[in-house]
Design a protein around this motif. Sequence first.
Motif, PDB file in Angstrom:
ATOM      1  N   ASP A 139      52.198  51.843  46.364  1.00  0.00           N
ATOM      2  CA  ASP A 139      52.228  51.688  44.910  1.00  0.00           C
ATOM      3  C   ASP A 139      51.822  50.291  44.441  1.00  0.00           C
ATOM      4  O   ASP A 139      51.124  50.139  43.439  1.00  0.00           O
ATOM      5  CB  ASP A 139      53.629  52.020  44.360  1.00  0.00           C
ATOM      6  CG  ASP A 139      53.820  53.523  44.228  1.00  0.00           C
ATOM      7  OD1 ASP A 139      52.815  54.253  44.397  1.00  0.00           O
ATOM      8  OD2 ASP A 139      54.962  53.963  43.983  1.00  0.00           O
ATOM      9  N   GLN A 140      52.305  49.273  45.163  1.00  0.00           N
ATOM     10  CA  GLN A 140      51.989  47.887  44.786  1.00  0.00           C
ATOM     11  C   GLN A 140      50.485  47.624  44.913  1.00  0.00           C
ATOM     12  O   GLN A 140      49.871  47.025  44.031  1.00  0.00           O
ATOM     13  CB  GLN A 140      52.790  46.927  45.676  1.00  0.00           C
ATOM     14  CG  GLN A 140      52.576  45.448  45.386  1.00  0.00           C
ATOM     15  CD  GLN A 140      53.079  45.007  44.010  1.00  0.00           C
ATOM     16  OE1 GLN A 140      53.869  45.703  43.373  1.00  0.00           O
ATOM     17  NE2 GLN A 140      52.590  43.869  43.542  1.00  0.00           N
ATOM     18  N   LYS A 141      49.904  48.133  46.010  1.00  0.00           N
ATOM     19  CA  LYS A 141      48.464  47.931  46.230  1.00  0.00           C
ATOM     20  C   LYS A 141      47.646  48.670  45.171  1.00  0.00           C
ATOM     21  O   LYS A 141      46.615  48.198  44.695  1.00  0.00           O
ATOM     22  CB  LYS A 141      48.065  48.406  47.637  1.00  0.00           C
ATOM     23  CG  LYS A 141      48.533  47.469  48.732  1.00  0.00           C
ATOM     24  CD  LYS A 141      47.630  47.577  49.969  1.00  0.00           C
ATOM     25  CE  LYS A 141      48.016  46.543  51.022  1.00  0.00           C
ATOM     26  NZ  LYS A 141      49.197  46.953  51.800  1.00  0.00           N
ATOM     27  N   LYS A 142      48.121  49.862  44.829  1.00  0.00           N
ATOM     28  CA  LYS A 142      47.429  50.665  43.814  1.00  0.00           C
ATOM     29  C   LYS A 142      47.436  49.929  42.472  1.00  0.00           C
ATOM     30  O   LYS A 142      46.434  49.836  41.777  1.00  0.00           O
ATOM     31  CB  LYS A 142      48.138  52.023  43.668  1.00  0.00           C
ATOM     32  CG  LYS A 142      47.416  52.974  42.727  1.00  0.00           C
ATOM     33  CD  LYS A 142      48.222  54.217  42.457  1.00  0.00           C
ATOM     34  CE  LYS A 142      48.214  55.157  43.656  1.00  0.00           C
ATOM     35  NZ  LYS A 142      48.624  56.523  43.294  1.00  0.00           N
ATOM     36  N   TYR A 143      48.590  49.384  42.142  1.00  0.00           N
ATOM     37  CA  TYR A 143      48.759  48.648  40.898  1.00  0.00           C
ATOM     38  C   TYR A 143      47.860  47.416  40.873  1.00  0.00           C
ATOM     39  O   TYR A 143      47.161  47.143  39.883  1.00  0.00           O
ATOM     40  CB  TYR A 143      50.245  48.299  40.781  1.00  0.00           C
ATOM     41  CG  TYR A 143      50.627  47.186  39.850  1.00  0.00           C
ATOM     42  CD1 TYR A 143      50.220  47.175  38.523  1.00  0.00           C
ATOM     43  CD2 TYR A 143      51.439  46.147  40.311  1.00  0.00           C
ATOM     44  CE1 TYR A 143      50.605  46.142  37.674  1.00  0.00           C
ATOM     45  CE2 TYR A 143      51.814  45.114  39.473  1.00  0.00           C
ATOM     46  CZ  TYR A 143      51.391  45.112  38.152  1.00  0.00           C
ATOM     47  OH  TYR A 143      51.767  44.094  37.329  1.00  0.00           O
ATOM     48  N   GLU A 144      47.798  46.695  41.985  1.00  0.00           N
ATOM     49  CA  GLU A 144      46.954  45.495  42.025  1.00  0.00           C
ATOM     50  C   GLU A 144      45.473  45.855  41.948  1.00  0.00           C
ATOM     51  O   GLU A 144      44.674  45.147  41.339  1.00  0.00           O
ATOM     52  CB  GLU A 144      47.261  44.668  43.284  1.00  0.00           C
ATOM     53  CG  GLU A 144      48.627  44.015  43.158  1.00  0.00           C
ATOM     54  CD  GLU A 144      49.026  43.145  44.336  1.00  0.00           C
ATOM     55  OE1 GLU A 144      48.276  43.079  45.334  1.00  0.00           O
ATOM     56  OE2 GLU A 144      50.120  42.549  44.266  1.00  0.00           O
ATOM     57  N   ARG A 145      45.132  46.986  42.544  1.00  0.00           N
ATOM     58  CA  ARG A 145      43.729  47.428  42.465  1.00  0.00           C
ATOM     59  C   ARG A 145      43.374  47.812  41.020  1.00  0.00           C
ATOM     60  O   ARG A 145      42.266  47.538  40.550  1.00  0.00           O
ATOM     61  CB  ARG A 145      43.497  48.618  43.417  1.00  0.00           C
ATOM     62  CG  ARG A 145      42.058  49.071  43.498  1.00  0.00           C
ATOM     63  CD  ARG A 145      41.133  47.994  44.058  1.00  0.00           C
ATOM     64  NE  ARG A 145      39.731  48.394  43.972  1.00  0.00           N
ATOM     65  CZ  ARG A 145      38.730  47.580  43.621  1.00  0.00           C
ATOM     66  NH1 ARG A 145      38.972  46.309  43.361  1.00  0.00           N
ATOM     67  NH2 ARG A 145      37.499  48.022  43.563  1.00  0.00           N
ATOM     68  N   LEU A 146      44.340  48.423  40.323  1.00  0.00           N
ATOM     69  CA  LEU A 146      44.084  48.777  38.916  1.00  0.00           C
ATOM     70  C   LEU A 146      43.912  47.504  38.073  1.00  0.00           C
ATOM     71  O   LEU A 146      43.071  47.466  37.172  1.00  0.00           O
ATOM     72  CB  LEU A 146      45.218  49.645  38.350  1.00  0.00           C
ATOM     73  CG  LEU A 146      45.046  50.104  36.880  1.00  0.00           C
ATOM     74  CD1 LEU A 146      43.737  50.872  36.681  1.00  0.00           C
ATOM     75  CD2 LEU A 146      46.229  50.965  36.439  1.00  0.00           C
TER      76      LEU A 146
END
Length: 208
Positions: A139-146
């Motif tokens: 989730d954290q990586k997804k958020y940072e990618r967004l």
Amino acid sequence: MDIGNILKNNQAWVKNKLNVDSDYFKKMSQGQNPKVLYIGCSDSRVTAEEIMGAEPGEIFVHRNIANMVVSIDLNVMSVINYAVDYLNVDHIIVCGHYGCGGVQAAMQSKDMGILNPWLRNIRDVYRLHKNELDKISDDQKKYERLVELNVQEQAINIIKTAAVQKAYRKKGLRVYGWIFDMYTGLLKDLNIDFEKILEKIMEIYHLD
Ligand code: CO
């Protein structure tokens, strides 16, 4: 920050500047000639000038929630057009940041009232890049990618404007996408391929 200290801090700052150069404010009042337009988030931790080591007069700044460039937002579009057509800036930076509350809010299923239409622009970025984002399980990586993709899309939104397209042809104005990584304090260039994007979107967005 104690509100009562702000005016005192200001007086100390003035004194400091005048100690270095007694004509500092005389020179400042004669006009501005910034070469850079910076569009960033309103987040109190991402202070544009301080993180870039810039002095007054060097950067033309616009900040809003989640560093958005929305074509019907008269505020940001006025800033871009003024900076490009009248200040003749050579560079436009869109700077997002990890830990962005605006992007985080857009990832939640929650009614945020008046913020809904603003945050919907970030949801649109998610929809555009759904295939890539859905593959990220952390989730954290997804958020940072967004956060990164949002910067990229806002940079593209800048390239869609007529004033920027004209200035690119006339003098090679460039648009950059950066991230402020608040875990390290470092600015990261996303190395947005300006020419490639221009080529890709021009078929549809060409104005000049
Ligand atoms: Co933010």
